[in-house]
Enzyme design. Structure first.
Site, PDB file in Angstrom:
ATOM      1  N   VAL A 118       0.876  -1.166   0.000  1.00  0.00           N
ATOM      2  CA  VAL A 118       0.000   0.000   0.000  1.00  0.00           C
ATOM      3  C   VAL A 118       0.914   1.217   0.000  1.00  0.00           C
ATOM      4  CG1 VAL A 118      -0.126   0.067   2.539  1.00  0.00           C
ATOM      5  CG2 VAL A 118      -1.963   1.114   1.196  1.00  0.00           C
ATOM      6  N   ASN A 126       3.242  -1.305   9.751  1.00  0.00           N
ATOM      7  CA  ASN A 126       4.106  -1.838  10.807  1.00  0.00           C
ATOM      8  C   ASN A 126       3.527  -1.562  12.196  1.00  0.00           C
ATOM      9  OD1 ASN A 126       4.625   0.878  11.315  1.00  0.00           O
ATOM     10  ND2 ASN A 126       6.681   0.858  10.462  1.00  0.00           N
ATOM     11  N   LEU A 127       4.301  -1.901  13.223  1.00  0.00           N
ATOM     12  CA  LEU A 127       3.856  -1.693  14.603  1.00  0.00           C
ATOM     13  C   LEU A 127       4.303  -0.346  15.162  1.00  0.00           C
ATOM     14  CD1 LEU A 127       4.286  -5.306  15.987  1.00  0.00           C
ATOM     15  CD2 LEU A 127       2.215  -4.166  15.203  1.00  0.00           C
ATOM     16  N   MET A 128       4.869   0.501  14.298  1.00  0.00           N
ATOM     17  CA  MET A 128       5.069   1.932  14.553  1.00  0.00           C
ATOM     18  C   MET A 128       6.125   2.270  15.599  1.00  0.00           C
ATOM     19  SD  MET A 128       1.015   2.720  14.354  1.00  0.00           S
ATOM     20  CE  MET A 128       0.778   1.089  15.080  1.00  0.00           C
ATOM     21  N   VAL A 129       6.863   1.289  16.125  1.00  0.00           N
ATOM     22  CA  VAL A 129       7.890   1.596  17.113  1.00  0.00           C
ATOM     23  C   VAL A 129       8.966   2.460  16.450  1.00  0.00           C
ATOM     24  CG1 VAL A 129       9.650   0.643  18.640  1.00  0.00           C
ATOM     25  CG2 VAL A 129       7.431  -0.491  18.415  1.00  0.00           C
ATOM     26  N   HIS A 532      11.969  -7.036  10.249  1.00  0.00           N
ATOM     27  CA  HIS A 532      13.029  -6.055  10.029  1.00  0.00           C
ATOM     28  C   HIS A 532      14.052  -6.566   9.019  1.00  0.00           C
ATOM     29  CE1 HIS A 532      12.300  -4.303  14.347  1.00  0.00           C
ATOM     30  NE2 HIS A 532      11.399  -3.874  13.472  1.00  0.00           N
ATOM     31  N   HIS A 576      14.361  -1.166  16.120  1.00  0.00           N
ATOM     32  CA  HIS A 576      13.361  -1.176  15.058  1.00  0.00           C
ATOM     33  C   HIS A 576      13.834  -0.287  13.908  1.00  0.00           C
ATOM     34  CE1 HIS A 576      10.374  -3.250  17.691  1.00  0.00           C
ATOM     35  NE2 HIS A 576      11.273  -2.834  18.560  1.00  0.00           N
TER      36      HIS A 576
END
Length: 596
Positions: A118, A126-129, A532, A576
């Site tokens: 997208v 992602n998990l935004m860390v 990652h 991250h």
């Protein structure tokens, strides 16, 4: 009824979003684009590619086209709600749907490998860390490439240029949860402290406040991340902040010299000529209809490949750039013999340990109770507050093994320096190991090896450029990596020995013994990835006989082609990867501008 209404709402938002953007510079169909010639063609509208697009288009005399394989993020509801990065985005239409080959050190399990499909790439899924990792990581990049511009001190301005520190979603005063001297409030990507408290927060923080092994760390982004502290995440106002919502927000898409084409799957790069410095690659072939027809465009200045650590090496190899012998065996004509393409894949392996808790104040209820989920979603939709504003964790921790630890027997410390961690804790006040059990409430500590020594690869399954590549991260392929997770599990058990957990933790769900064999068996059955992937188009010193790009990120032996994404890291960052990718893209933009 509720979900039917939600689907109708999402469909309307999607239509409105695409319609609005089509009036600017975001296009669904190539035939609608008003130009056929651009100075720069950027392959991949993801974390790095959108930074390049924004920064280059600051010059109105430079024209840029971004080709994104996925769809638009406008109206893509699942990408906006922070909590859904954990629960609903993997396996959705916004995910490439990749998986690894069977991993021999994980009982031959096939591991899902979500990547963003997208606009915004994995920054949208992602998990935004948001961790910059250690100063030592970047100083090592500078050392191995011979370019001091990749050092920590030289990259700090680019981290600040990227970050826009914002208030937490619930509006609380975050004083004491971070150190403002390490942050910028004038950058692009919104970053904030957690906007909704978790019931385990005080227990974790009290333990860290009196622990010598797991001490409290005021700020993870100082260049020294060792300790336990509050997570910082790419969330602004309770909503995900991605490269698409920031660098490609409507104000920038309004630039007449910047065009973005979605649903554009690049199949290969085209050698357009030869030169004294090597083959020239300024042509790009792509399809919007699964290969039924293909379009070729040429960049007047450069093609910038930002398709990520999986997509970038795959596109290079399908273009004949890679190991010549291997490519020829697949029927692909070699255009540039570069054996390092696709090699050096490095990933953070992660496992977890779970306890039942004497509390109902966990996020388990919203994962298994439709009424609780609906209430949380209604609150988020109306106010952008509540439990959905926070993702996997509110605290993380990074730690080192002592120099005398037997884990180093017979080997050199793989970490980049004395303040670089070996393993990470991710604390989650709930169940995260797949489908939530129908009863009870849980507390999870995930533990990851952040300086792994295993190396894997990206290879091709065939000459079909639309076929998924073969992904083999070789997880836990070394004794050191296996020992790191084993010791990480033991460390997690030591962490919860603090008396503050008495009465909160009931029992360990995993019920694994403490012997090496027992822990190793458990870890083999559970270990996955932190998503990652790095290193598959690694940079090395100019003139080095290995690597894929020079320190200026130009492809070795080629002209007109540059790579800017996580694939260029020689070593995986010890945290991250989102923030480091933003920083390298910011610096790369300046390198490209200097050549214009």
């Amino acid at each position: 009824m509720f979900f039917a209404m939600l689907r109708s709402t999402l469909s309307l938002l999607l239509v409105l979003g695409v319609a609005k953007c089509s009036q600017a510079s975001l296009f669904e169909h190539f035939s609608d684009i008003p130009h056929r010639e651009y100075d720069f063609i950027i392959i991949g509208g993801g974390t790095a590619g959108n930074v390049i697009a924004n920064r280059l288009s600051e010059n109105p005399n430079i024209s840029i086209l971004v080709l994104e394989a996925g769809g638009s993020d406008r109206g893509a509801y699942l990408t906006q709600v922070p909590y859904y990065g954990l629960t609903k985005l993997p396996g959705s239409q916004y995910d490439w749907g990749y998986s690894t080959v069977p991993q021999p050190n994980l009982d031959n399990r096939v591991i899902p490998y979500p990547r963003g499909f997208v606009l915004g790439g994995s920054s949208s899924t992602n998990l935004m860390v948001y961790t910059r990792t250690s100063a030592g990581d970047f100083d090592r990049y500078a050392a191995v490439t011979g370019d001091n511009g990749w050092s920590w001190n030289q990259l700090k301005p680019y981290f600040y240029k990227n970050e826009k520190l914002t208030a937490p979603a619930d509006g609380h005063n975050p004083s004491g949860q971070y150190n403002p001297i390490f942050h910028s409030t004038s950058g692009m990507v919104g970053v904030s402290l957690p906007g909704f408290p978790r019931g385990s927060d005080p227990l974790i923080l009290q333990t860290a406040s009196r622990s010598s092994e797991f001490p409290f760390k005021l700020d993870m982004n100082s260049g020294n991340s060792l300790g336990v502290g509050w997570v910082q995440s790419s969330i602004k106002g309770g909503v995900r902040s991605s490269s698409a919502t920031s660098y490609l927000s409507d104000q920038y898409l309004g630039r007449p010299n910047l065009h973005v084409l979605v649903h554009a799957r690049v199949t290969r790069l085209i050698k357009t000529s030869s030169s004294a410095h090597g083959p020239v690659f300024r042509g790009v072939e792509f399809t919007q209809n699964a290969g039924a027809s293909k379009t070729i465009l040429n960049a007047k200045k450069e093609v910038i490949l930002s398709a990520g650590s999986i997509g970038t090496p795959a596109i290079l190899m399908h273009s004949g750039i890679g190991d010549a012998t291997t490519l020829q065996s697949l029927g692909i004509t070699s255009t540039l013999n570069l054996p390092s393409v696709g090699r050096n894949l490095t990933e953070h392996p992660i496992s977890a340990i779970v306890w039942r808790v004497n509390s109902t104040n966990t996020f388990d209820s919203i994962d298994r109770d439709p009424a609780a989920s609906a209430a949380a979603e209604t609150l988020w939709n109306t106010t952008h507050t509540g439990t959905l504003t926070t993702s996997l964790t509110t605290q993380i921790g990074f730690f080192r093994f002592p120099n005398t630890h037997p884990i180093f027997n017979g080997m050199e410390d793989p970490a980049s320096g004395p303040t670089t961690p070996h393993y990470e804790f991710i604390f989650s006040n709930g169940w995260i190991l797949g489908e939530t059990p129908p009863t009870d409430n849980y507390f999870t500590i995930s533990f990851a090896a952040v300086q792994p020594t295993s190396r894997g690869s990206i290879t091709l399954s065939s000459s079909d450029p639309l076929a998924a590549p073969i992904i083999d991260p070789n997880l836990l392929g070394t004794n050191y990596d296996r020992a790191t997770l084993r010791e990480g599990m033991r460390a997690a058990r030591r962490f919860i020995q603090d008396p503050v957990f008495n009465g909160y933790l009931l029992d360990e769900v995993t019920e694994v013994g403490d012997s090496d064999d027992s822990i190793d068996e458990y870890i083999r059955s559970l270990t996955a990835v932190v998503f990652h992937p790095t290193g598959t188009a690694m940079m090395s010193a100019k003139g080095a006989q290995y690597g894929v790009v020079d320190p200026d990120l130009k492809v070795k032996g080629a002209v007109g082609l540059r790579v800017v994404d996580a694939s260029i890291f020689p070593f995986v960052p010890s945290g991250h990867t989102q923030a480091p990718v933003y920083a390298i893209a910011e610096r790369a933009s300046d390198l490209i501008k200097a050549d214009c």
